[in-house]
Design a protein around this motif. Structure first.
Motif, PDB file in Angstrom:
ATOM      1  N   ALA A 128       0.820  -1.198   0.000  1.00 46.96           N
ATOM      2  CA  ALA A 128       0.000   0.000   0.000  1.00 46.96           C
ATOM      3  C   ALA A 128       0.861   1.259   0.000  1.00 46.96           C
ATOM      4  O   ALA A 128       0.526   2.247  -0.671  1.00 46.96           O
ATOM      5  N   GLU A 129       1.961   1.233   0.717  1.00 49.78           N
ATOM      6  CA  GLU A 129       2.871   2.375   0.731  1.00 49.78           C
ATOM      7  C   GLU A 129       3.490   2.590  -0.651  1.00 49.78           C
ATOM      8  O   GLU A 129       3.634   3.737  -1.108  1.00 49.78           O
ATOM      9  N   ASP A 130       3.831   1.501  -1.330  1.00 48.60           N
ATOM     10  CA  ASP A 130       4.392   1.617  -2.676  1.00 48.60           C
ATOM     11  C   ASP A 130       3.381   2.201  -3.661  1.00 48.60           C
ATOM     12  O   ASP A 130       3.768   2.829  -4.665  1.00 48.60           O
ATOM     13  N   HIS A 131       2.085   1.975  -3.395  1.00 51.79           N
ATOM     14  CA  HIS A 131       1.033   2.395  -4.328  1.00 51.79           C
ATOM     15  C   HIS A 131       0.169   3.512  -3.768  1.00 51.79           C
ATOM     16  O   HIS A 131      -0.910   3.780  -4.317  1.00 51.79           O
ATOM     17  N   ALA A 132       0.630   4.191  -2.739  1.00 51.28           N
ATOM     18  CA  ALA A 132      -0.194   5.213  -2.098  1.00 51.28           C
ATOM     19  C   ALA A 132      -0.690   6.263  -3.083  1.00 51.28           C
ATOM     20  O   ALA A 132      -1.851   6.707  -3.018  1.00 51.28           O
ATOM     21  N   ALA A 133       0.158   6.649  -4.013  1.00 48.50           N
ATOM     22  CA  ALA A 133      -0.224   7.684  -4.969  1.00 48.50           C
ATOM     23  C   ALA A 133      -1.406   7.247  -5.829  1.00 48.50           C
ATOM     24  O   ALA A 133      -2.186   8.111  -6.306  1.00 48.50           O
ATOM     25  N   ASP A 134      -1.583   5.946  -6.047  1.00 51.23           N
ATOM     26  CA  ASP A 134      -2.677   5.447  -6.867  1.00 51.23           C
ATOM     27  C   ASP A 134      -4.037   5.599  -6.177  1.00 51.23           C
ATOM     28  O   ASP A 134      -5.081   5.514  -6.840  1.00 51.23           O
ATOM     29  N   PHE A 135      -4.028   5.811  -4.869  1.00 53.01           N
ATOM     30  CA  PHE A 135      -5.279   5.913  -4.117  1.00 53.01           C
ATOM     31  C   PHE A 135      -5.601   7.352  -3.706  1.00 53.01           C
ATOM     32  O   PHE A 135      -6.630   7.583  -3.073  1.00 53.01           O
ATOM     33  N   ARG A 136      -4.705   8.276  -4.045  1.00 55.67           N
ATOM     34  CA  ARG A 136      -4.920   9.662  -3.605  1.00 55.67           C
ATOM     35  C   ARG A 136      -5.571  10.474  -4.724  1.00 55.67           C
ATOM     36  O   ARG A 136      -5.547  10.122  -5.880  1.00 55.67           O
TER      37      ARG A 136
END
Length: 272
Positions: A264-272
């Motif tokens: 989730a930390e690696d993909h955080a930008a995808d959820f913002r």
């Protein structure tokens, strides 16, 4: 070590396989529908496994193949597997762990590969953490509406699948192996959503979706009724019988599998 062909080279797993091989200084060729999306500095060729004639030139001088099959049906897989067997000596096939489901396209392609003289290794991951990107818009809105909130799985980071693939492609001792791969711990879907919310700094709640509504939504998205039913049946089964974590990644790579929070930390930008 000879040239390695990576199919699906711009996808979630294949892109990491290509990058790792290139960073190790190995001779890698990326095979993709959009080769311009391959990592910079890597030999890339245009092709599509549903058009086997595009595969033959890409197999020239290739010793090993990372095979990722596109789609949910077998299609012309026999023709593809035969082409790989004519040119290469080793194949690492990204299959799936679907207990008791011998009628899946994954199992059918495994059977095709077993009939060839290829040295083969099958990677059978369970749930992919990256599939939770399908919740991205709902995460941004603060509510995830999906079925089977109590379904529990040990989701695996795509980087770990790629790392195991590279290990199998570049080291001895994997011929005839079928590796079940998972993340290090089980989380329910409700816990997965909560974790993503914590990472991106947003409170997100779960709303249980009726099965019929989910079925209609998935049919519209996937267009494959049989695969939709397999998916719904599998997800439902994880409520009473969670997908248990296994230590294959740690045994093969000598380090723990990456956690869902790390994903989730690696993909955080995808959820913002």
């Amino acid at each position: 070590m000879g040239k390695i062909l990576v199919t699906g080279a711009t996808g979630n797993v294949g892109s990491h396989v290509v990058s790792r091989l290139a960073e190790a200084g190995l001779d890698v060729r990326a095979f993709a529908r959009r080769p311009e999306r391959a990592p910079a500095g890597v030999e890339a060729v245009q092709g599509d496994l549903t058009a086997p004639e595009s595969l033959e030139p890409a197999l020239k001088d290739v010793e090993s193949v990372f095979l990722l099959w596109p789609g949910f049906s077998v299609g012309n897989a026999e023709e593809v597997v035969e082409a790989v067997a004519r040119h290469a000596r080793r194949v690492v096939y990204l299959s799936a762990n679907v207990p008791g489901a011998d009628d899946t396209h994954y199992a059918a392609i495994e059977r095709l590969i077993r009939r060839t003289p290829l040295n083969w290794t099958f990677l059978r991951p369970g749930g992919f953490a990256v599939n939770t990107l399908g919740w991205a818009e709902q995460i941004r809105q603060g509510v995830v509406r999906w079925p089977y909130g109590q379904a529990s799985r040990a989701l695996i980071h795509e980087k770990d699948i790629a790392a195991v693939a590279v290990h199998a492609l570049t080291s001895a001792g994997h011929n005839g192996a079928a590796y079940h791969l998972t993340g290090p711990a089980e989380l329910t879907q409700i816990e997965q959503v909560r974790t993503i919310g914590e990472v991106v700094g947003r409170e997100v709640r779960w709303a249980e979706q009726p099965i019929e509504e989910a079925r209609e939504q998935l049919l519209a998205a996937w267009g494959e009724p049989a695969f939709v039913e397999q998916a719904l049946t599998a997800w439902g089964s994880f409520v009473a019988a969670p997908e248990r974590a296994v230590d294959t990644v740690q045994r093969l790579l000598g380090r723990p599998a990456l956690t869902f929070r790390q994903w989730a930390e690696d993909h955080a930008a995808d959820f913002r």
